[in-house]
Design an enzyme around this catalytic site. Structure first.
Site, short mmCIF file in Angstrom:
data_model
loop_
_atom_site.label_atom_id
_atom_site.label_comp_id
_atom_site.label_asym_id
_atom_site.label_seq_id
_atom_site.Cartn_x
_atom_site.Cartn_y
_atom_site.Cartn_z
N GLN A 51 0.83 -1.20 0.00
CA GLN A 51 0.00 0.00 0.00
C GLN A 51 0.86 1.25 0.00
OE1 GLN A 51 -2.57 0.23 3.42
NE2 GLN A 51 -0.99 -0.43 4.86
N HIS A 91 -2.79 0.09 -3.85
CA HIS A 91 -3.76 0.56 -2.86
C HIS A 91 -4.20 1.98 -3.21
CE1 HIS A 91 -5.31 2.22 0.98
NE2 HIS A 91 -5.71 0.98 1.22
N ASP A 131 -7.97 0.93 -3.36
CA ASP A 131 -8.97 1.11 -2.32
C ASP A 131 -9.55 2.51 -2.46
OD1 ASP A 131 -10.52 1.20 -0.05
OD2 ASP A 131 -8.99 0.36 1.28
N GLU A 162 -11.42 -2.05 -4.19
CA GLU A 162 -11.82 -2.28 -2.81
C GLU A 162 -12.75 -1.17 -2.33
OE1 GLU A 162 -9.73 -3.00 1.58
OE2 GLU A 162 -8.55 -3.19 -0.26
N ASP A 175 -14.47 -4.56 2.40
CA ASP A 175 -13.72 -4.27 3.62
C ASP A 175 -14.70 -3.70 4.66
OD1 ASP A 175 -12.04 -3.46 5.64
OD2 ASP A 175 -10.89 -2.04 4.44
N GLN A 220 -11.60 -8.85 2.28
CA GLN A 220 -10.45 -8.51 3.12
C GLN A 220 -10.72 -9.01 4.54
OE1 GLN A 220 -7.48 -5.26 5.09
NE2 GLN A 220 -8.93 -4.46 3.62
N LYS A 222 -9.56 -8.39 7.63
CA LYS A 222 -8.77 -7.34 8.27
C LYS A 222 -8.47 -7.78 9.69
CE LYS A 222 -8.45 -2.44 7.67
NZ LYS A 222 -8.96 -1.53 6.65
#
Length: 422
Positions: A175, A197, A239, A274, A308, A330, A332
């Site tokens: 990222q 990312h 993302d 994302e 996410d 994801q 997380k």
């Protein structure tokens, strides 16, 4: 239970996470920058400023042979958003750890990982423990089980979940943070599997109708061809923190149209988007993401959406995986909580034909990152985040080196077993 499998004491260590906690609501509302700071009042409960230094609390289990194994508790960067636990408060986390968790640890068989997690991380007063505690304590319990078994943490996961020992590395995803162009170059030069990312977390970065974001995506594809080694062909994963929905509209067809057109603009690259939209609750996210998946597949594009926000715990992940309400989930890790639940979440995704991304946050620590690597390897997830921090180099080294070490250990053990069988 034998004496050699017990925890005889617990020690705590105040520490730092590797980035900052950020108030997503204030940033979405347009909080301006002043250098590295965001200016203005926070909007999310628990934040004392829009950007706060990340803290961590280390928990050390003093085992009966006097070896101390550690885990780290912390929250994710955008705490309190997307259905997540509130921002990490070190003092309250320390108090609960001391008063509730420590007595449980002193009464547990630490050689049995899943059983120990079930006992130590049981509900307190009818509620789950803070997920930061689940995450850090389960890391330490996994290391304790590995110590007693004289194995890697990955081997403990494989044993507990009846999985074959891994032979292949898991693709690494890096990222960029806000230093997009510079960090994209770093990723390309280091041959990262999945990038970048992009941190598209504001209207300024997304642009009117997404134009600024589209130009960035095309630039990343072009840059990989310009400076990447011959044959280098990473997955492009971005993302957008819900900004397609915020700027283009929340209708599934509109979201799918935007993603499909974007994929057409970078032919030959697999595109991951994302959090294309945030529908405000797990139930709404589940319903609308399933529509986006269907709409994308009807267009024949290879672009994938990644969930996410609003998909945090093992229970949430089970819902999304079974409904196929995303191409990739994801997982997380700090939001899932227990490492045991994190491993189970990967397996649920795989059972349902959904991609499993072992993620996390830039706010994590070296210890939490290396545990996540062992989980990803043991379960053979589809991708893992290079973490912690936003500097790219550190996350790639920490995650990549741990993965290489574990696989080397397993290769060595297989070779020794083969020699003994002769």
């Amino acid at each position: 239970m034998t004496h050699s499998q017990t925890v005889k004491d617990v020690v705590l260590a105040h520490g730092n996470g590797c980035f900052f906690y950020d108030d997503q609501a204030a940033i979405r509302a347009g909080a301006p920058h002043d250098g590295f700071l965001y200016v203005g009042a926070p909007l999310t409960p628990g934040f004392t400023s829009i950007r706060m230094p990340a803290r961590s609390l280390g928990i050390g289990l003093v085992l009966s042979d006097d070896v101390i194994v550690w885990g780290d508790m912390m929250s994710v960067q955008y705490s309190g958003a997307g259905g997540r636990d509130p921002v990490f408060q070190l003092e309250s986390i320390e108090e609960i750890t001391t008063s509730v968790v420590t007595p449980r640890l002193l009464a547990v068989d630490a050689s049995n990982f899943l059983s120990a997690c079930k006992h130590v991380l049981a509900n307190h007063e009818g509620k789950r423990l803070p997920l930061a505690i689940e995450y850090g304590v389960s890391q330490a319990l996994l290391r304790a089980a590995a110590h007693f078994a004289r194995t890697t943490a990955a081997e403990v996961i494989c044993s507990e979940f009846a999985l074959p020992l891994p032979k292949r590395p898991v693709p690494i995803y890096a990222q960029s943070g806000d230093s997009r162009e510079l960090n994209v170059d770093k990723m390309i030069l280091k041959g990262v599997d999945i990038l970048p990312h992009g941190l598209i977390n504001s209207r300024e970065k997304f642009g009117p109708s997404g134009e600024r974001f589209r130009e960035f995506v095309k630039w990343v594809a072009k840059r990989t061809r310009e400076i990447g080694k011959p044959g280098y062909h990473p997955v492009l994963h971005f993302d957008v923190y819900g900004w397609i929905g915020l700027e283009i509209g929340l209708q599934a067809e509109k979201v799918a149209d935007f993603i499909s057109r974007l994929a057409d603009e970078v032919p030959g690259y697999r595109l991951h988007i994302e959090c294309p939209a945030d529908y405000g609750s797990t139930a709404a996210q589940l319903q609308e993401y399933a529509k986006i998946v269907t709409a994308l597949e009807s267009r024949g594009t290879d672009a994938k959406i990644v969930v996410d926000e609003q998909c945090n715990t093992l229970e949430d992940i089970q819902l999304f995986a079974k409904a196929k309400a995303a191409h990739i989930v994801q997982i997380k890790m700090p939001d899932v909580g227990s490492i045991a639940d994190g491993a189970a979440a990967v397996l649920v995704c795989k059972e349902n034909g959904v991609g499993a991304y072992v993620g996390g946050s830039c706010t994590e620590t070296d210890l939490s990152a290396t545990v996540a690597v062992n989980v990803a390897l043991a379960t053979q997830a589809d991708m893992i985040l290079a973490k912690p921090g936003m500097g790219v180099d550190e996350g790639i080294a920490i995650v990549g080196n741990e993965q290489s070490r574990v696989l080397s250990i397993l290769r060595y053990r297989r070779s020794q077993y083969a020699v003994r069988k002769r």
